[in-house]
Design a protein around this motif. Structure first.
Motif, PDB file in Angstrom:
ATOM      1  N   UNK A   1      -0.264 -18.249  24.932  1.00 28.78           N
ATOM      2  CA  UNK A   1      -0.188 -18.647  23.544  1.00 28.78           C
ATOM      3  C   UNK A   1       0.092 -17.402  22.696  1.00 28.78           C
ATOM      4  N   UNK A   2       1.099 -17.450  21.834  1.00 29.95           N
ATOM      5  CA  UNK A   2       1.427 -16.263  21.018  1.00 29.95           C
ATOM      6  C   UNK A   2       0.303 -15.941  20.026  1.00 29.95           C
ATOM      7  N   UNK A   3       0.158 -14.649  19.768  1.00 34.52           N
ATOM      8  CA  UNK A   3      -0.804 -14.214  18.768  1.00 34.52           C
ATOM      9  C   UNK A   3      -0.295 -14.575  17.377  1.00 34.52           C
ATOM     10  N   UNK A   4      -1.203 -14.775  16.418  1.00 38.55           N
ATOM     11  CA  UNK A   4      -0.754 -15.099  15.069  1.00 38.55           C
ATOM     12  C   UNK A   4      -0.062 -13.903  14.423  1.00 38.55           C
ATOM     13  N   UNK A   5       0.828 -14.174  13.499  1.00 38.72           N
ATOM     14  CA  UNK A   5       1.463 -13.128  12.699  1.00 38.72           C
ATOM     15  C   UNK A   5       1.100 -13.365  11.245  1.00 38.72           C
ATOM     16  N   UNK A   6       1.108 -12.310  10.478  1.00 38.72           N
ATOM     17  CA  UNK A   6       0.695 -12.375   9.084  1.00 38.72           C
ATOM     18  C   UNK A   6       1.785 -11.748   8.224  1.00 38.72           C
ATOM     19  N   UNK A   7       2.319 -12.504   7.280  1.00 42.46           N
ATOM     20  CA  UNK A   7       3.394 -11.999   6.425  1.00 42.46           C
ATOM     21  C   UNK A   7       2.813 -11.076   5.361  1.00 42.46           C
ATOM     22  N   UNK A   8       3.289  -9.839   5.344  1.00 46.14           N
ATOM     23  CA  UNK A   8       2.886  -8.869   4.335  1.00 46.14           C
ATOM     24  C   UNK A   8       3.892  -8.933   3.185  1.00 46.14           C
ATOM     25  N   UNK A   9       3.381  -9.058   1.956  1.00 41.49           N
ATOM     26  CA  UNK A   9       4.258  -9.150   0.788  1.00 41.49           C
ATOM     27  C   UNK A   9       4.123  -7.939  -0.126  1.00 41.49           C
ATOM     28  N   UNK A  10       3.159  -7.073   0.143  1.00 44.71           N
ATOM     29  CA  UNK A  10       2.979  -5.883  -0.668  1.00 44.71           C
ATOM     30  C   UNK A  10       2.050  -4.906   0.016  1.00 44.71           C
ATOM     31  N   UNK A  11       2.084  -3.659  -0.456  1.00 48.37           N
ATOM     32  CA  UNK A  11       1.216  -2.628   0.110  1.00 48.37           C
ATOM     33  C   UNK A  11       0.973  -1.561  -0.937  1.00 48.37           C
ATOM     34  N   UNK A  12      -0.252  -1.046  -0.971  1.00 46.97           N
ATOM     35  CA  UNK A  12      -0.603   0.021  -1.900  1.00 46.97           C
ATOM     36  C   UNK A  12      -1.801   0.765  -1.335  1.00 46.97           C
ATOM     37  N   UNK A  13      -1.708   2.088  -1.325  1.00 46.19           N
ATOM     38  CA  UNK A  13      -2.800   2.887  -0.771  1.00 46.19           C
ATOM     39  C   UNK A  13      -3.030   2.535   0.688  1.00 46.19           C
ATOM     40  N   UNK A  14      -4.233   2.084   1.026  1.00 42.25           N
ATOM     41  CA  UNK A  14      -4.549   1.710   2.411  1.00 42.25           C
ATOM     42  C   UNK A  14      -4.528   0.202   2.613  1.00 42.25           C
ATOM     43  N   UNK A  15      -4.176  -0.549   1.579  1.00 41.55           N
ATOM     44  CA  UNK A  15      -4.273  -2.008   1.635  1.00 41.55           C
ATOM     45  C   UNK A  15      -2.915  -2.684   1.798  1.00 41.55           C
ATOM     46  N   UNK A  16      -2.927  -3.752   2.596  1.00 38.97           N
ATOM     47  CA  UNK A  16      -1.771  -4.627   2.759  1.00 38.97           C
ATOM     48  C   UNK A  16      -2.110  -5.949   2.087  1.00 38.97           C
ATOM     49  N   UNK A  17      -1.174  -6.510   1.333  1.00 37.85           N
ATOM     50  CA  UNK A  17      -1.380  -7.816   0.712  1.00 37.85           C
ATOM     51  C   UNK A  17      -0.607  -8.861   1.495  1.00 37.85           C
ATOM     52  N   UNK A  18      -1.295  -9.898   1.936  1.00 38.98           N
ATOM     53  CA  UNK A  18      -0.680 -10.964   2.713  1.00 38.98           C
ATOM     54  C   UNK A  18      -0.129 -12.048   1.796  1.00 38.98           C
ATOM     55  N   UNK A  19       0.781 -12.842   2.322  1.00 38.78           N
ATOM     56  CA  UNK A  19       1.423 -13.912   1.553  1.00 38.78           C
ATOM     57  C   UNK A  19       0.408 -14.900   0.990  1.00 38.78           C
ATOM     58  N   UNK A  20      -0.718 -15.070   1.678  1.00 36.37           N
ATOM     59  CA  UNK A  20      -1.722 -16.018   1.185  1.00 36.37           C
ATOM     60  C   UNK A  20      -2.685 -15.392   0.175  1.00 36.37           C
TER      61      UNK A  20
END
Length: 81
Positions: free
Chosen positions: A1-20
């Motif tokens: 079973x494939x692992x889930x993927x997470x869409x990144x829509x932004x990034x700043x500093x050490x943080x990634x912002x996901x589509x949700x």
């Protein structure tokens, strides 16, 4: 079973912002990101300046001034044999 993927829509500093809307701390970042962080204003400005000149050039027998300057700086840092 494939692992889930997470869409990144932004990034700043050490943080990634996901589509949700969730934000993650990037614990697997590259060295570059770990040192400087994402979306660093000084790096973004340098990238914008470079993109206005040229985005990419292959080094198949050609070069450009920034590459030559970097090469010289690296040679200057290298101890003599």
């Amino acid at each position: 079973k494939p692992l889930p993927t997470y869409e990144v829509v932004g990034a700043s500093g050490v943080r990634l912002e996901l589509a949700d809307g969730r934000q993650l701390i990037d614990g697997m970042s590259s060295w570059w990101t770990a040192i400087h962080g994402y979306n660093h204003p000084r790096l973004n400005s340098a990238v914008e300046r470079q993109l206005k000149k040229m985005a990419h050039v292959m080094f198949g027998g050609i070069t450009h001034e920034p590459a030559a300057a970097l090469s010289k700086a690296l040679v200057d840092l290298t101890p003599a044999p």
